[in-house]
Design an enzyme around this catalytic site. Structure first.
Site, PDB file in Angstrom:
ATOM      1  N   CYS A 188       0.855  -1.195   0.000  1.00 55.87           N
ATOM      2  CA  CYS A 188       0.000   0.000   0.000  1.00 55.87           C
ATOM      3  C   CYS A 188       0.889   1.244   0.000  1.00 55.87           C
ATOM      4  O   CYS A 188       0.625   2.240  -0.660  1.00 55.87           O
ATOM      5  CB  CYS A 188      -0.897   0.043   1.231  1.00 55.87           C
ATOM      6  N   HIS A 192       0.956   5.138  -1.428  1.00 54.17           N
ATOM      7  CA  HIS A 192       0.195   5.967  -0.485  1.00 54.17           C
ATOM      8  C   HIS A 192       0.987   6.391   0.747  1.00 54.17           C
ATOM      9  O   HIS A 192       0.416   6.536   1.819  1.00 54.17           O
ATOM     10  CB  HIS A 192      -1.074   5.234  -0.048  1.00 54.17           C
ATOM     11  N   ARG A 236     -12.892  -1.687  -2.312  1.00 49.54           N
ATOM     12  CA  ARG A 236     -11.759  -0.844  -2.670  1.00 49.54           C
ATOM     13  C   ARG A 236     -10.446  -1.565  -2.394  1.00 49.54           C
ATOM     14  O   ARG A 236      -9.519  -1.553  -3.197  1.00 49.54           O
ATOM     15  CB  ARG A 236     -11.812   0.485  -1.888  1.00 49.54           C
ATOM     16  N   CYS A 240      -7.394  -2.865  -4.813  1.00 50.20           N
ATOM     17  CA  CYS A 240      -5.974  -2.549  -4.618  1.00 50.20           C
ATOM     18  C   CYS A 240      -5.139  -3.821  -4.729  1.00 50.20           C
ATOM     19  O   CYS A 240      -4.095  -3.827  -5.381  1.00 50.20           O
ATOM     20  CB  CYS A 240      -5.744  -1.910  -3.256  1.00 50.20           C
TER      21      CYS A 240
END
Lengths: 279, 209
Positions: A188, A192, A236, A240
């Protein structure tokens, strides 16, 4: 990217400038699109009934109140943490530890639990294909979650996450957020964990910092203009992991709950505005 | 010592003690917990995905350090990943920049919707890098590679370095965010040569004004 023709194009195009057609101006156009979507969001605030995601919140409310499942009961005895049937403000305190399940749960996992325990649905069936394909409406479980989230709109994320099992979930979530995996070595954090970055032209929120997490986490479940459907937070994350070249993330798995607990913790104090609107 | 100084010292001591307690209370994840959670969250993965649930040593070291390894670990990663680089048998590093441009545009491959494969994997370079001036839809996760070859005088040793970076980025920069395209078999040796041509060929749009 798996973009579908925008059904929102008609409502959006009057807001967009025509420089979209000039070569070399895609970046400028993207900024324009983002501005237009921001104005659309503003309009939704002024006239909340124009948000297509609310149709699913309404559908979710009807599903919540209708006797269903093998036991033919409604979900009105479902305890979302504030007592059976208490929906208002419940989402703002999730994820949380539930004694009956001996588990930390996010909203979708809790709805799944109630559908199984109260209504007698088979949980294995519900998590088989839990998310809609592009253009299809959000499934029943997701619609119910959308209703519950909407009932906390305007409130701030206030999940305490201070119980030992809750703290463990947040810590696991942070660990997973930074965990690199798959043939691309993605985590992630690859996308991010810094300010102001883009993938292609899409801006990437810095989710390990409160500033941006507070702005975006409370917008899920969100209506996505590109796929003309409400997408839940579990969906969501599933998406991802698809992009990270991992297999299909199971709805209600500890990985999904831990990441949601971590994101919610970072976003603590941020305003809930669900269903939000995403491009 | 004045009364005020004493009070300041006392307060500082309390603050220090409190932060020490807080640091102690930071919940840590027991070893193996994340691995077990991952295995449980992706039940019955298709055959090609089974190995993806585990991390290799480099992934573990980069994850644990949030991609900021200490000097010793960085050196270890660099050595290990350098040793994994396979070089083209013909010693040529430049392939066809047109094919390189196509794979730089494509994000296809290895996702669970990509099986059985319908085309070659892409490198999706534009997702993170600026390359040719014509393509304005590029990401900024990686540095701009516009005029990459020109800025390096098209030097042959730079083509080799570019090949190594695409094949295994960690050999050049331990815990780079960039995929190890060759080492992880995302791209073939020929495809990597095509990507290198996109960067290094004087005819490539990357090196045009």
């Amino acid at each position: 990217m798996r973009l579908r023709p925008l059904s929102l194009v008609l409502s959006l195009c009057s807001l967009l400038s025509v420089n979209a057609l000039l070569p070399g101006s895609a970046w400028a156009q993207d900024a324009e699109t983002e501005k237009a979507i921001e104005r659309y969001r503003q309009m939704l605030k002024e006239d909340p009934w124009s948000n297509p995601g609310l149709l699913d919140a309404d559908r979710g409310e009807a599903l919540w109140k209708t006797p269903r499942g093998p036991k033919n009961v409604s979900l009105e005895q479902c305890d979302l943490g504030k007592g059976p049937g208490e929906v208002k403000g419940a989402f703002a305190e999730l994820p949380r530890y539930f004694k009956d399940a001996d588990r930390v749960m996010d909203v979708e996992t809790r709805v799944l639990w109630c559908m199984e325990k109260l209504q007698g649905f088979n949980a294995a069936d519900l998590i088989k294909r839990p998310h809609p394909g592009g253009g299809q409406p959000v499934k029943e479980l997701g619609a119910i979650a959308t209703y519950i989230a909407h009932e906390s709109t305007g409130e701030k994320f206030a999940a305490k996450l201070d119980q030992p099992k809750e703290k463990e979930m947040v810590a696991l979530g942070e660990d997973l957020f930074n965990r690199r995996s798959g043939p691309m070595d993605f985590a992630c954090a690859t996308c991010h964990a810094a300010d102001g970055l883009r993938i292609r032209l899409q801006g990437l929120p810095h989710l390990s910092q409160p500033k941006e997490a507070r702005k975006v986490v409370g917008e899920w479940p969100a209506y996505r203009a590109s796929t003309t459907q409400v997408m839940t937070m579990q969906h969501r994350l599933y998406d991802c992991y698809w992009q990270m070249r991992m297999p299909e993330l199971e709805l209600g798995s500890d990985v999904s709950i831990a990441l949601i607990a971590y994101l919610t913790k970072v976003a603590q104090g941020g305003e809930i505005n669900a269903p939000g609107l995403k491009r | 010592m004045t009364q005020l100084t004493k009070r300041i010292i006392a307060t500082a001591a309390i603050v220090l003690a409190a932060s020490a307690v807080q640091a102690e209370q930071k919940t840590t994840v027991p070893p193996g917990k994340a691995d077990a959670a991952i295995k449980a969250a992706f039940p019955n993965p298709p055959e090609q995905f089974v190995a993806r649930l585990s991390q290799d040593e480099t992934m573990k070291q980069c994850s644990a350090s949030h991609n900021n390894p200490g000097a010793a670990v960085a050196a270890e990663i660099q050595k290990r990943e350098q040793a994994r680089i396979e070089y083209p048998a013909d010693g040529q590093y430049l392939g066809d920049w047109k094919k390189g441009e196509a794979l730089a545009q494509s994000g296809y491959g290895l996702r669970f919707t990509d099986y059985p494969p319908r085309s070659a994997n892409g490198g999706n370079c534009y997702a993170c890098h600026q390359l040719s001036k014509q393509e304005v839809s590029y990401g900024t996760l990686g540095p701009s590679l516009y005029q990459y070859g020109k800025l390096r005088d098209f030097a042959p040793e730079e083509a080799k370095k570019a090949y190594e970076k695409v094949y295994n980025s960690h050999a050049a920069l331990p815990c780079s965010n960039m995929p190890r395209f060759g080492a992880n078999k995302v791209l073939t040796i020929d495809q990597i040569k095509d990507a290198v041509a996109l960067l290094m060929s004087p005819d490539s749009p990357v090196n045009k004004d």
